[in-house]
Design an enzyme around this catalytic site. Structure first.
Site, short mmCIF file in Angstrom:
data_model
loop_
_atom_site.label_atom_id
_atom_site.label_comp_id
_atom_site.label_asym_id
_atom_site.label_seq_id
_atom_site.Cartn_x
_atom_site.Cartn_y
_atom_site.Cartn_z
N HIS A 187 20.32 -11.15 48.87
CA HIS A 187 18.95 -10.90 49.33
C HIS A 187 18.64 -9.44 49.61
CE1 HIS A 187 19.25 -10.52 53.90
NE2 HIS A 187 20.43 -11.03 53.65
N CYS A 305 17.38 -2.39 68.62
CA CYS A 305 18.16 -2.74 69.82
C CYS A 305 18.99 -3.98 69.57
CB CYS A 305 17.23 -3.00 70.99
SG CYS A 305 16.32 -1.54 71.44
N1 PLP Z 1 26.13 -5.36 55.89
C1 PLP Z 1 25.02 -4.62 55.86
C2 PLP Z 1 25.12 -3.15 55.66
C3 PLP Z 1 23.77 -5.23 56.01
O1 PLP Z 1 22.67 -4.49 55.97
C4 PLP Z 1 23.72 -6.63 56.19
C5 PLP Z 1 22.43 -7.30 56.42
O2 PLP Z 1 21.63 -6.87 57.24
C6 PLP Z 1 24.91 -7.35 56.20
C7 PLP Z 1 26.10 -6.69 56.05
C8 PLP Z 1 24.92 -8.85 56.35
O3 PLP Z 1 24.41 -9.45 55.18
P1 PLP Z 1 24.02 -11.01 55.15
O4 PLP Z 1 22.59 -11.08 55.59
O5 PLP Z 1 24.17 -11.43 53.73
O6 PLP Z 1 24.97 -11.71 56.04
#
Ligand code: PLP
Length: 359
Positions: A187, A305
């Protein structure tokens, strides 16, 4: 509504939606079959999953396998907890999916600092005995691109595995070379929510974190959704084909935004960054008021936050910003479907609303 929160999630590409439709499967089609069933519709669904897997793998280095998961968070839990490593080093600006997982495994895990530009030191020497290092490719709050290739080499010199959270970079930048495991989320690259992937270099062995029917080579039990896999695959294919065009478009949007918001201070490096992330601050800005004044522009508080705790962002704090500066920051995120006139309109209104606050 002008949507400027592409780091939180991206719109579903029409091509990805199209690829998903046959596999959503109403009673009058066979697209609902379980891809783990041996009958004909099951095998057709399994073929769609494998096609998608190959499309996702094409974004990643050769010499590894793609394990589908329910999210990047789950992929990172599998990588970190499943590796069996108990002495960990992770950057101080990792997403909670890495940070909290590492701290759950080793409460005293080493946190690698970043400099005032939001960059980890590529020349870091890891302590002997370190078993796993995790540093992200592109930071989700400030967009800085980390020296992950150098850090992967440094991790290997210490005998550690290197995990890269490439959620914000996948499909936009070349995959990080040298990593042993790479996590992605559909996504964030114009695919559907509810599916992620872990790329695992050949020879790296993991213990499953989800037990059950033994799907995904025993590493992630649970019935796969062929529709989500197909959407992820189509989005990955499109991202690969459009990588240059998307980057050029985002560069144009960045220029337009920076020109209008020239008096705002950029948080994080100007050069080592993905330009679709603009994290800016204006000292004295009341971000909550700004957001309520501009309800038809969807953007994020740069201070993001932690779960409403009122604590300033750990990322901005790691850059050396004080709590007041962190709380006067906003994050504008844009990408493939953002139009230049939208960013110009939104930025002009953000600047005017800030000026109306007297800052
Ligand atoms: N790592 C980063 C850098 C992210 O921006 C996000 C989502 O915000 C995630 C991990 C987690 O992804 P997921 O929504 O597929 O769990």
């Amino acid at each position: 509504m002008i949507y400027l929160d592409y780091q939180a999630t991206t719109p579903l590409a029409p091509e990805a939606r199209e690829a998903m439709l046959p596999w959503l499967g109403g009673p009058d089609t066979s697209g609902f079959a379980n891809p783990h069933s041996p009958h004909r519709p099951g095998r057709a669904a399994a073929a769609a999953v494998e096609h998608a897997r190959a499309q996702v793998a094409a974004l990643l280095p050769p010499g590894g396998r793609v394990i589908f998961t329910g999210s990047a968070t789950e992929a990172l839990n599998l990588a970190i907890a499943g590796s069996g490593a108990r002495r960990l080093a992770v950057s101080a600006i990792e997403h909670a999916a890495v940070l909290d997982t590492a701290l759950a495994v080793q409460p005293a895990a080493t946190l690698l600092p970043v400099d005032g530009q939001g960059l980890a030191d590529g020349a870091t020497v890891f302590e002997p005995g370190t078993q796993l290092v995790a540093v992200m490719q592109v930071n989700n709050e400030i967009g800085t691109v980390q020296p992950v290739e150098a850090l992967a080499d440094a991790a290997h010199r210490a005998g550690a595995l290197f995990v890269c959270d490439a959620v914000q970079g996948a499909g936009k930048l070349a995959a990080p070379a040298g990593a042993d495991m790479i996590a992605l989320s559909a996504h964030k690259l114009y695919g559907p929510k509810g599916i992620g992937a872990l790329w695992v270099r050949d020879g790296v062995s993991l213990q499953p974190q989800v037990h059950g029917g033994g799907q995904e080579q025993g590493l992630r039990s649970g019935t796969l959704s062929p529709a989500l896999c197909a959407g992820f695959g189509a989005a990955a294919k499109l991202a690969r084909e459009r990588m240059e065009a998307d980057a050029a478009h985002v560069g144009e949007l960045w220029q337009a935004a920076r020109t209008i918001l020239a008096r705002w201070t950029l948080n994080g490096s100007t050069e080592a960054r993905w330009p679709g992330n603009l994290n800016l601050r204006l000292d004295g800005l009341d971000v909550a008021r700004l957001m309520s004044d501009l309800r038809d522009v969807a953007f994020s508080a740069g201070s993001a936050c932690a779960s409403g705790s009122g604590r300033p962002s750990h990322v901005l704090t790691a850059l050396g910003l004080g709590p007041a500066q962190a709380k006067s920051s906003v994050r504008l995120g844009f990408g493939r479907y953002t139009q230049v006139r939208e960013i110009e309109d939104a930025c002009a209104r953000i600047d005017a609303a800030a000026a109306a606050q007297g800052v």
